[in-house]
Design a protein around this motif. Structure first.
Motif, PDB file in Angstrom:
ATOM      1  N   HIS A 180      48.503 -74.941  46.704  1.00  0.00           N
ATOM      2  CA  HIS A 180      47.475 -74.519  47.666  1.00  0.00           C
ATOM      3  C   HIS A 180      47.635 -73.058  48.109  1.00  0.00           C
ATOM      4  CE1 HIS A 180      46.936 -78.819  47.441  1.00  0.00           C
ATOM      5  NE2 HIS A 180      45.770 -78.663  48.031  1.00  0.00           N
ATOM      6  N   ALA A 181      46.854 -72.709  49.144  1.00  0.00           N
ATOM      7  CA  ALA A 181      46.703 -71.294  49.520  1.00  0.00           C
ATOM      8  C   ALA A 181      47.905 -70.762  50.293  1.00  0.00           C
ATOM      9  CB  ALA A 181      45.441 -71.146  50.366  1.00  0.00           C
ATOM     10  N   ILE A 182      48.105 -69.465  50.179  1.00  0.00           N
ATOM     11  CA  ILE A 182      49.124 -68.785  51.003  1.00  0.00           C
ATOM     12  C   ILE A 182      48.486 -67.682  51.851  1.00  0.00           C
ATOM     13  CG2 ILE A 182      51.149 -69.309  49.582  1.00  0.00           C
ATOM     14  CD1 ILE A 182      50.841 -66.525  48.277  1.00  0.00           C
ATOM     15  N   VAL A 183      47.228 -67.423  51.640  1.00  0.00           N
ATOM     16  CA  VAL A 183      46.501 -66.445  52.473  1.00  0.00           C
ATOM     17  C   VAL A 183      45.093 -66.972  52.733  1.00  0.00           C
ATOM     18  CG1 VAL A 183      47.697 -64.284  51.847  1.00  0.00           C
ATOM     19  CG2 VAL A 183      45.895 -65.157  50.360  1.00  0.00           C
ATOM     20  N   GLY A 184      44.544 -66.602  53.881  1.00  0.00           N
ATOM     21  CA  GLY A 184      43.127 -66.851  54.170  1.00  0.00           C
ATOM     22  C   GLY A 184      42.751 -68.287  54.452  1.00  0.00           C
ATOM     23  N   TRP A 185      43.732 -69.190  54.577  1.00  0.00           N
ATOM     24  CA  TRP A 185      43.389 -70.601  54.778  1.00  0.00           C
ATOM     25  C   TRP A 185      43.142 -70.891  56.258  1.00  0.00           C
ATOM     26  CZ3 TRP A 185      47.106 -73.021  57.839  1.00  0.00           C
ATOM     27  CH2 TRP A 185      48.400 -72.503  57.818  1.00  0.00           C
ATOM     28  N   SER A 186      42.566 -72.056  56.533  1.00  0.00           N
ATOM     29  CA  SER A 186      42.347 -72.468  57.919  1.00  0.00           C
ATOM     30  C   SER A 186      42.936 -73.871  58.098  1.00  0.00           C
ATOM     31  CB  SER A 186      40.846 -72.485  58.237  1.00  0.00           C
ATOM     32  OG  SER A 186      40.232 -73.602  57.599  1.00  0.00           O
ATOM     33  N   GLU A 187      43.025 -74.318  59.334  1.00  0.00           N
ATOM     34  CA  GLU A 187      43.514 -75.685  59.606  1.00  0.00           C
ATOM     35  C   GLU A 187      42.598 -76.729  58.965  1.00  0.00           C
ATOM     36  OE1 GLU A 187      46.225 -76.712  61.712  1.00  0.00           O
ATOM     37  OE2 GLU A 187      46.859 -74.620  61.523  1.00  0.00           O
ATOM     38  N   LYS A 188      41.362 -76.336  58.679  1.00  0.00           N
ATOM     39  CA  LYS A 188      40.394 -77.284  58.107  1.00  0.00           C
ATOM     40  C   LYS A 188      40.578 -77.460  56.600  1.00  0.00           C
ATOM     41  CE  LYS A 188      37.927 -78.307  61.764  1.00  0.00           C
ATOM     42  NZ  LYS A 188      36.829 -77.560  62.312  1.00  0.00           N
ATOM     43  N   CYS A 189      41.100 -76.433  55.935  1.00  0.00           N
ATOM     44  CA  CYS A 189      41.217 -76.511  54.466  1.00  0.00           C
ATOM     45  C   CYS A 189      42.183 -75.448  53.948  1.00  0.00           C
ATOM     46  CB  CYS A 189      39.839 -76.320  53.815  1.00  0.00           C
ATOM     47  SG  CYS A 189      39.855 -76.360  52.010  1.00  0.00           S
ATOM     48  N   VAL A 190      43.086 -75.884  53.056  1.00  0.00           N
ATOM     49  CA  VAL A 190      44.074 -74.960  52.492  1.00  0.00           C
ATOM     50  C   VAL A 190      43.923 -74.872  50.965  1.00  0.00           C
ATOM     51  CG1 VAL A 190      45.748 -75.263  54.365  1.00  0.00           C
ATOM     52  CG2 VAL A 190      45.815 -76.818  52.412  1.00  0.00           C
ATOM     53  N   MET A 235      37.814 -66.252  35.706  1.00  0.00           N
ATOM     54  CA  MET A 235      36.817 -65.221  35.401  1.00  0.00           C
ATOM     55  C   MET A 235      36.451 -64.389  36.635  1.00  0.00           C
ATOM     56  SD  MET A 235      33.164 -66.113  33.742  1.00  0.00           S
ATOM     57  CE  MET A 235      32.026 -64.820  33.367  1.00  0.00           C
ATOM     58  N   ALA A 236      36.272 -65.056  37.780  1.00  0.00           N
ATOM     59  CA  ALA A 236      35.828 -64.347  38.988  1.00  0.00           C
ATOM     60  C   ALA A 236      36.855 -63.319  39.459  1.00  0.00           C
ATOM     61  CB  ALA A 236      35.526 -65.347  40.104  1.00  0.00           C
ATOM     62  N   ASN A 237      38.137 -63.561  39.183  1.00  0.00           N
ATOM     63  CA  ASN A 237      39.162 -62.594  39.602  1.00  0.00           C
ATOM     64  C   ASN A 237      38.969 -61.274  38.853  1.00  0.00           C
ATOM     65  OD1 ASN A 237      40.293 -64.721  41.090  1.00  0.00           O
ATOM     66  ND2 ASN A 237      41.529 -65.374  39.342  1.00  0.00           N
ATOM     67  N   ALA A 238      38.726 -61.389  37.549  1.00  0.00           N
ATOM     68  CA  ALA A 238      38.490 -60.180  36.750  1.00  0.00           C
ATOM     69  C   ALA A 238      37.172 -59.519  37.151  1.00  0.00           C
ATOM     70  CB  ALA A 238      38.478 -60.537  35.263  1.00  0.00           C
ATOM     71  N   VAL A 264      43.435 -54.602  42.600  1.00  0.00           N
ATOM     72  CA  VAL A 264      44.440 -55.663  42.527  1.00  0.00           C
ATOM     73  C   VAL A 264      43.802 -56.909  43.135  1.00  0.00           C
ATOM     74  CG1 VAL A 264      46.730 -56.424  43.247  1.00  0.00           C
ATOM     75  CG2 VAL A 264      46.338 -54.001  42.726  1.00  0.00           C
ATOM     76  N   VAL A 265      43.503 -57.878  42.286  1.00  0.00           N
ATOM     77  CA  VAL A 265      42.858 -59.110  42.764  1.00  0.00           C
ATOM     78  C   VAL A 265      43.744 -60.298  42.381  1.00  0.00           C
ATOM     79  CG1 VAL A 265      40.805 -60.574  42.638  1.00  0.00           C
ATOM     80  CG2 VAL A 265      40.561 -58.083  42.504  1.00  0.00           C
ATOM     81  N   LEU A 266      44.038 -61.127  43.382  1.00  0.00           N
ATOM     82  CA  LEU A 266      44.904 -62.290  43.136  1.00  0.00           C
ATOM     83  C   LEU A 266      44.069 -63.559  43.013  1.00  0.00           C
ATOM     84  CD1 LEU A 266      47.711 -61.619  45.779  1.00  0.00           C
ATOM     85  CD2 LEU A 266      47.712 -61.033  43.367  1.00  0.00           C
ATOM     86  N   GLY A 267      44.454 -64.417  42.089  1.00  0.00           N
ATOM     87  CA  GLY A 267      43.856 -65.744  41.956  1.00  0.00           C
ATOM     88  C   GLY A 267      44.909 -66.793  42.282  1.00  0.00           C
ATOM     89  N   PRO A 270      38.672 -65.484  45.272  1.00  0.00           N
ATOM     90  CA  PRO A 270      39.473 -64.410  44.679  1.00  0.00           C
ATOM     91  C   PRO A 270      39.889 -63.443  45.791  1.00  0.00           C
ATOM     92  CG  PRO A 270      37.513 -64.846  43.361  1.00  0.00           C
ATOM     93  CD  PRO A 270      37.349 -65.640  44.632  1.00  0.00           C
ATOM     94  N   TRP A 271      41.156 -63.046  45.794  1.00  0.00           N
ATOM     95  CA  TRP A 271      41.726 -62.317  46.941  1.00  0.00           C
ATOM     96  C   TRP A 271      42.040 -60.882  46.519  1.00  0.00           C
ATOM     97  CZ3 TRP A 271      42.100 -63.756  51.950  1.00  0.00           C
ATOM     98  CH2 TRP A 271      42.951 -63.033  52.783  1.00  0.00           C
ATOM     99  N   ARG A 272      41.162 -59.973  46.935  1.00  0.00           N
ATOM    100  CA  ARG A 272      41.408 -58.557  46.614  1.00  0.00           C
ATOM    101  C   ARG A 272      42.349 -57.971  47.661  1.00  0.00           C
ATOM    102  NH1 ARG A 272      36.892 -53.734  46.093  1.00  0.00           N
ATOM    103  NH2 ARG A 272      38.402 -52.021  46.070  1.00  0.00           N
TER     104      ARG A 272
END
Ligand SMILES: Cc1cc2nc3c(=O)[nH]c(=O)nc-3n(C[C@H](O)[C@H](O)[C@H](O)COP(=O)(O)OP(=O)(O)OC[C@H]3O[C@@H](n4cnc5c(N)ncnc54)[C@H](O)[C@@H]3O)c2cc1C
Ligand code: SF4
Length: 328
Positions: free
Chosen positions: A147-157, A164-167, A260-263, A269-271
């Motif tokens: 699961h996520a390590i950035v940008g998550w909320s208590e409602k969803c991780v 493809m979207a990262n590129a 630099v975009v992380l997937g 996608p996390w720029r």
């Protein structure tokens, strides 16, 4: 599988009209994600509008760059000479995903809209705010290794699983859509997917009945120095634990600008603009890349089972930038 009505659309306008008219209707493209979700009883459309006869498969040069049809397959997109030559980052990202057979069926529009691979989302016996708003999040206190390590909320991780979207984000793509009335709009890819906040049931900013018609790529300064790194549990046929789309515009040995975009780390996608700021004007070197990696992950908030992703992402950024700059 629940019964559903099937229609074949012959033009984009009819397709958008059919789906707009029925709040429970969905577009069907390659079906590689939607049909799986229907078999698992996660998606329950009352009607499917088949897009596969629409002439939205062109991949062509435009005055501004390249336009890629929403119904072009992932295989045709990755192999197209315009993409291979000018946007090799996109080719790398697509071929890092799924398998040859799946990429032959999967379309570009469907790829952007694929849903999370959170195990609790797929298991209808478990609580999941994304599947059934208000029921809770099974992953928050459960098994959350992927699961996520950035940008998550208590409602969803959950994380967005696509490659493809990262590129596309690193290449400044925009998504072209149209509605039933023929009105078109473009959405920058960075604003296409959403963070979960209080509404994790909404993966993206597409309105019901809006049809993706194309993805547009501007001319790119990143054709020469880019690299897509995907780290996963198996060497193929697996989703990213962490992915990095890295692209550099170099002036000799100096970084003019970068992406630099992380997937695999967030609900979209996390720029990392922090990493990009750390790289601007610096020499292309391992030391600069390490500084950028630290900047990118400084606000990461891992869950109980995925702290390893923070270090993995840092190492991934350094490695992808080393490959992009041909230092490794
Ligand atoms: C075993 C497996 C492994 C995979 N591994 C990876 C991987 O490693 N990396 C990766 O990126 N992907 C992976 N995938 C996902 C795969 O790439 C997607 O399933 C595929 O791209 C979806 O495209 P599709 O055309 O089949 O979409 P569909 O399943 O037909 O549709 C998906 C969604 O998009 C909507 N939709 C489709 N086209 C449009 C349009 N033009 N306008 C508006 N809405 C539309 C549909 O209504 C539906 O909600 C994997 C899939 C499987 C089954
Ligand atoms: S992380 Fe999101 S998708 Fe997974 S169980 Fe929680 S709410 Fe559902």
């Amino acid at each position: 599988m629940r019964p559903f009505k099937y229609r074949r659309a012959t033009d984009p306008s009819a397709a958008a009209r059919f789906v707009t008219a029925n709040p429970q209707a969905k577009f069907l493209a390659g079906g590689t994600n939607l049909l799986d979700l229907m078999k698992e009883d996660v998606e329950r459309p009352s009607e499917l509008v088949d897009l596969t006869r629409l002439k939205l498969t062109d991949i062509r040069a435009t005055p501004g760059g390249v336009s890629i049809g929403a119904l072009a397959t992932n295989t045709d997109t990755a192999n197209h000479p315009l993409i291979r030559r000018n946007y090799s980052l996109l080719t790398q990202a697509i071929v890092a995903g799924a398998s040859g057979q799946l990429r032959n069926m999967a379309t570009n529009g469907g790829n952007l809209l694929q849903r999370t691979r959170c195990q609790y989302f797929y298991d209808t016996a478990m609580p999941c705010n994304k599947r059934e708003p208000g029921t809770g999040c099974g992953a928050l206190e459960g098994l959350n290794r992927i699961h996520a390590i950035v940008g998550w909320s208590e409602k969803c991780v959950a994380t967005y699983p696509g490659d493809m979207a990262n590129a596309l984000y690193a290449l400044d793509a925009v998504v072209r859509v149209r509605d039933a009335a023929g009105r078109g709009r473009t959405i920058p890819i960075g604003e296409f997917h959403r963070l979960p906040a209080d509404t994790p049931e909404q993966d993206n900013n597409l309105r019901h009945g809006e049809l993706i018609t194309a993805i547009e790529l501007p001319k790119s300064n990143f054709a020469t120095n880019s690299y897509y790194l995907k780290v996963r549990d198996r060497a193929s046929y697996a989703f990213a634990l962490v992915a990095v789309a890295a692209a550099l515009e170099l002036d000799g040995g100096t970084i003019r600008q970068s992406r630099v975009v992380l997937g695999g780390v967030a609900h979209k996608p996390w720029r990392s603009q922090e990493a990009e700021a750390a790289l601007a004007g610096r020499p292309a070197s391992e030391e600069s890349f390490q500084r950028a990696a630290e900047a990118a992950l400084k606000d990461a908030k891992p869950l109980v089972h995925n702290a390893f992703k923070v270090e993995l992402a840092k190492r991934g950024i350094v490695r992808a930038l080393m490959r992009a700059s041909r230092l490794a």
